[in-house]
Scaffold this motif. Structure first.
Motif, PDB file in Angstrom:
ATOM      1  N   GLY A 156       0.818  -1.209   0.000  1.00  0.00           N
ATOM      2  CA  GLY A 156       0.000   0.000   0.000  1.00  0.00           C
ATOM      3  C   GLY A 156       0.853   1.261   0.000  1.00  0.00           C
ATOM      4  O   GLY A 156       2.025   1.238   0.374  1.00  0.00           O
ATOM      5  N   PRO A 157       0.251   2.373  -0.414  1.00  0.00           N
ATOM      6  CA  PRO A 157       1.013   3.621  -0.538  1.00  0.00           C
ATOM      7  C   PRO A 157       1.483   4.202   0.793  1.00  0.00           C
ATOM      8  O   PRO A 157       2.488   4.899   0.845  1.00  0.00           O
ATOM      9  CB  PRO A 157       0.043   4.565  -1.244  1.00  0.00           C
ATOM     10  N   ASP A 158       0.781   3.916   1.878  1.00  0.00           N
ATOM     11  CA  ASP A 158       1.193   4.466   3.170  1.00  0.00           C
ATOM     12  C   ASP A 158       2.552   3.919   3.607  1.00  0.00           C
ATOM     13  O   ASP A 158       3.389   4.654   4.129  1.00  0.00           O
ATOM     14  CB  ASP A 158       0.141   4.168   4.241  1.00  0.00           C
ATOM     15  N   LYS A 159       2.773   2.639   3.384  1.00  0.00           N
ATOM     16  CA  LYS A 159       4.070   2.060   3.751  1.00  0.00           C
ATOM     17  C   LYS A 159       5.190   2.576   2.847  1.00  0.00           C
ATOM     18  O   LYS A 159       6.322   2.718   3.288  1.00  0.00           O
ATOM     19  CB  LYS A 159       4.001   0.534   3.715  1.00  0.00           C
ATOM     20  N   VAL A 160       4.868   2.856   1.598  1.00  0.00           N
ATOM     21  CA  VAL A 160       5.876   3.434   0.704  1.00  0.00           C
ATOM     22  C   VAL A 160       6.255   4.821   1.198  1.00  0.00           C
ATOM     23  O   VAL A 160       7.431   5.177   1.258  1.00  0.00           O
ATOM     24  CB  VAL A 160       5.376   3.479  -0.758  1.00  0.00           C
ATOM     25  N   ARG A 161       5.262   5.621   1.573  1.00  0.00           N
ATOM     26  CA  ARG A 161       5.544   6.970   2.092  1.00  0.00           C
ATOM     27  C   ARG A 161       6.394   6.912   3.354  1.00  0.00           C
ATOM     28  O   ARG A 161       7.306   7.711   3.539  1.00  0.00           O
ATOM     29  CB  ARG A 161       4.243   7.722   2.373  1.00  0.00           C
ATOM     30  N   ARG A 162       6.102   5.934   4.236  1.00  0.00           N
ATOM     31  CA  ARG A 162       6.914   5.797   5.446  1.00  0.00           C
ATOM     32  C   ARG A 162       8.328   5.318   5.124  1.00  0.00           C
ATOM     33  O   ARG A 162       9.285   5.722   5.783  1.00  0.00           O
ATOM     34  CB  ARG A 162       6.250   4.829   6.425  1.00  0.00           C
ATOM     35  N   ALA A 163       8.474   4.473   4.113  1.00  0.00           N
ATOM     36  CA  ALA A 163       9.798   3.985   3.733  1.00  0.00           C
ATOM     37  C   ALA A 163      10.644   5.074   3.090  1.00  0.00           C
ATOM     38  O   ALA A 163      11.850   5.168   3.338  1.00  0.00           O
ATOM     39  CB  ALA A 163       9.667   2.791   2.782  1.00  0.00           C
ATOM     40  N   VAL A 164      10.024   5.922   2.285  1.00  0.00           N
ATOM     41  CA  VAL A 164      10.759   6.979   1.587  1.00  0.00           C
ATOM     42  C   VAL A 164      11.058   8.146   2.524  1.00  0.00           C
ATOM     43  O   VAL A 164      12.132   8.755   2.445  1.00  0.00           O
ATOM     44  CB  VAL A 164       9.966   7.445   0.340  1.00  0.00           C
ATOM     45  N   ARG A 165      10.134   8.484   3.416  1.00  0.00           N
ATOM     46  CA  ARG A 165      10.261   9.522   4.447  1.00  0.00           C
ATOM     47  C   ARG A 165      10.200  10.956   3.932  1.00  0.00           C
ATOM     48  O   ARG A 165       9.945  11.860   4.688  1.00  0.00           O
ATOM     49  CB  ARG A 165      11.519   9.334   5.283  1.00  0.00           C
ATOM     50  N   LEU A 166      10.498  11.206   2.691  1.00  0.00           N
ATOM     51  CA  LEU A 166      10.413  12.554   2.121  1.00  0.00           C
ATOM     52  C   LEU A 166       9.273  12.583   1.117  1.00  0.00           C
ATOM     53  O   LEU A 166       8.960  11.571   0.482  1.00  0.00           O
ATOM     54  CB  LEU A 166      11.706  12.936   1.411  1.00  0.00           C
ATOM     55  N   ARG A 167       8.698  13.762   0.943  1.00  0.00           N
ATOM     56  CA  ARG A 167       7.687  13.910  -0.102  1.00  0.00           C
ATOM     57  C   ARG A 167       8.352  13.720  -1.458  1.00  0.00           C
ATOM     58  O   ARG A 167       9.479  14.173  -1.671  1.00  0.00           O
ATOM     59  CB  ARG A 167       7.052  15.298  -0.022  1.00  0.00           C
ATOM     60  N   PRO A 168       7.684  13.072  -2.402  1.00  0.00           N
ATOM     61  CA  PRO A 168       8.281  12.871  -3.728  1.00  0.00           C
ATOM     62  C   PRO A 168       8.674  14.174  -4.417  1.00  0.00           C
ATOM     63  O   PRO A 168       9.706  14.230  -5.092  1.00  0.00           O
ATOM     64  CB  PRO A 168       7.182  12.138  -4.506  1.00  0.00           C
ATOM     65  N   ALA A 169       7.893  15.224  -4.239  1.00  0.00           N
ATOM     66  CA  ALA A 169       8.249  16.516  -4.849  1.00  0.00           C
ATOM     67  C   ALA A 169       9.543  17.056  -4.263  1.00  0.00           C
ATOM     68  O   ALA A 169      10.349  17.665  -4.978  1.00  0.00           O
ATOM     69  CB  ALA A 169       7.119  17.515  -4.648  1.00  0.00           C
ATOM     70  N   THR A 170       9.769  16.827  -2.978  1.00  0.00           N
ATOM     71  CA  THR A 170      11.017  17.253  -2.341  1.00  0.00           C
ATOM     72  C   THR A 170      12.198  16.487  -2.919  1.00  0.00           C
ATOM     73  O   THR A 170      13.262  17.075  -3.173  1.00  0.00           O
ATOM     74  CB  THR A 170      10.928  17.042  -0.818  1.00  0.00           C
ATOM     75  N   ILE A 171      12.027  15.198  -3.138  1.00  0.00           N
ATOM     76  CA  ILE A 171      13.090  14.380  -3.729  1.00  0.00           C
ATOM     77  C   ILE A 171      13.420  14.899  -5.127  1.00  0.00           C
ATOM     78  O   ILE A 171      14.596  15.030  -5.498  1.00  0.00           O
ATOM     79  CB  ILE A 171      12.682  12.898  -3.775  1.00  0.00           C
ATOM     80  N   ALA A 172      12.389  15.213  -5.908  1.00  0.00           N
ATOM     81  CA  ALA A 172      12.607  15.713  -7.267  1.00  0.00           C
ATOM     82  C   ALA A 172      13.322  17.057  -7.250  1.00  0.00           C
ATOM     83  O   ALA A 172      14.238  17.302  -8.050  1.00  0.00           O
ATOM     84  CB  ALA A 172      11.274  15.823  -8.006  1.00  0.00           C
ATOM     85  N   MET A 173      12.946  17.937  -6.349  1.00  0.00           N
ATOM     86  CA  MET A 173      13.597  19.256  -6.272  1.00  0.00           C
ATOM     87  C   MET A 173      15.052  19.133  -5.814  1.00  0.00           C
ATOM     88  O   MET A 173      15.926  19.850  -6.317  1.00  0.00           O
ATOM     89  CB  MET A 173      12.828  20.178  -5.317  1.00  0.00           C
ATOM     90  N   ILE A 174      15.321  18.260  -4.880  1.00  0.00           N
ATOM     91  CA  ILE A 174      16.704  18.020  -4.463  1.00  0.00           C
ATOM     92  C   ILE A 174      17.509  17.507  -5.647  1.00  0.00           C
ATOM     93  O   ILE A 174      18.652  17.918  -5.876  1.00  0.00           O
ATOM     94  CB  ILE A 174      16.765  17.039  -3.274  1.00  0.00           C
TER      95      ILE A 174
END
Length: 133
Positions: A54-72
Motif C-alpha cells: 500500500g502507498p502508506d508504507k511506501v511513504r513511510r519507507a521513503v520519508r520525504l515527499r516525492p516533490a522534495t526528492i525531485a527538487m533536491i
C-alpha cells in the motif's frame, strides 16, 4: 487481494531491485545505465512494494515527499555544472577529482545522482497519486 506468494517475493525482490538500481547508477558514465535508467528500475521496486503493502508504507519507507526528492535532484544536477563554471569552462563540462590511485570522482556522477533523484521523485509522485485513488 492478499497473496502470500506476492508478499514473500516482494520482500525478497525489492532489496535486490534497489541494489541493481544503484549498480546501474554507478556504472552509467562508462557503460549503459545512469541516473535515468537507475531511477526507472528503483521506481519499479517501489511500485511492487506499493502494490503489495500500500502507498502508506511506501511513504513511510521513503520519508520525504516525492516533490522534495525531485527538487533536491534538480538542485544536485544544476550544482554538478557549477565546478566547471568556476574553472572558466562551459557549464556541465566534466571535472574529475582523484580520490585515491584507483578511484576518481567527477561531476558526471554527481549529475547522474541528480537525474536519479529527479526522475525517482517524479515516478513516486505519480505512483503514489495513482495508488491512493
Amino acid at each position: 487481494m492478499q497473496s502470500v506468494i506476492l508478499n514473500t517475493a516482494t520482500r525478497l525482490m525489492v532489496g535486490l531491485i534497489l541494489i541493481f538500481a544503484i549498480y546501474l547508477l554507478l556504472r552509467g558514465h562508462h557503460e549503459p545505465g545512469g541516473g535515468f535508467a537507475a531511477a526507472l528500475v528503483a521506481g519499479t521496486a517501489f511500485a511492487l512494494f506499493a502494490i503489495t503493502e500500500g502507498p502508506d508504507k511506501v511513504r513511510r519507507a521513503v520519508r520525504l515527499r516525492p516533490a522534495t526528492i525531485a527538487m533536491i535532484g534538480l538542485g544536485v544536477a544544476v550544482a554538478a555544472g557549477l565546478p566547471a563554471v568556476f574553472m572558466s569552462r562551459p557549464f556541465l563540462t566534466g571535472i574529475w577529482w582523484n580520490v585515491s590511485t584507483n578511484l576518481a570522482v567527477g561531476t558526471p556522477l554527481i549529475f547522474d545522482i541528480g537525474v536519479f533523484l529527479a526522475v525517482l521523485g517524479a515516478i513516486l509522485s505519480i505512483l503514489l497519486a495513482l495508488e491512493e485513488d
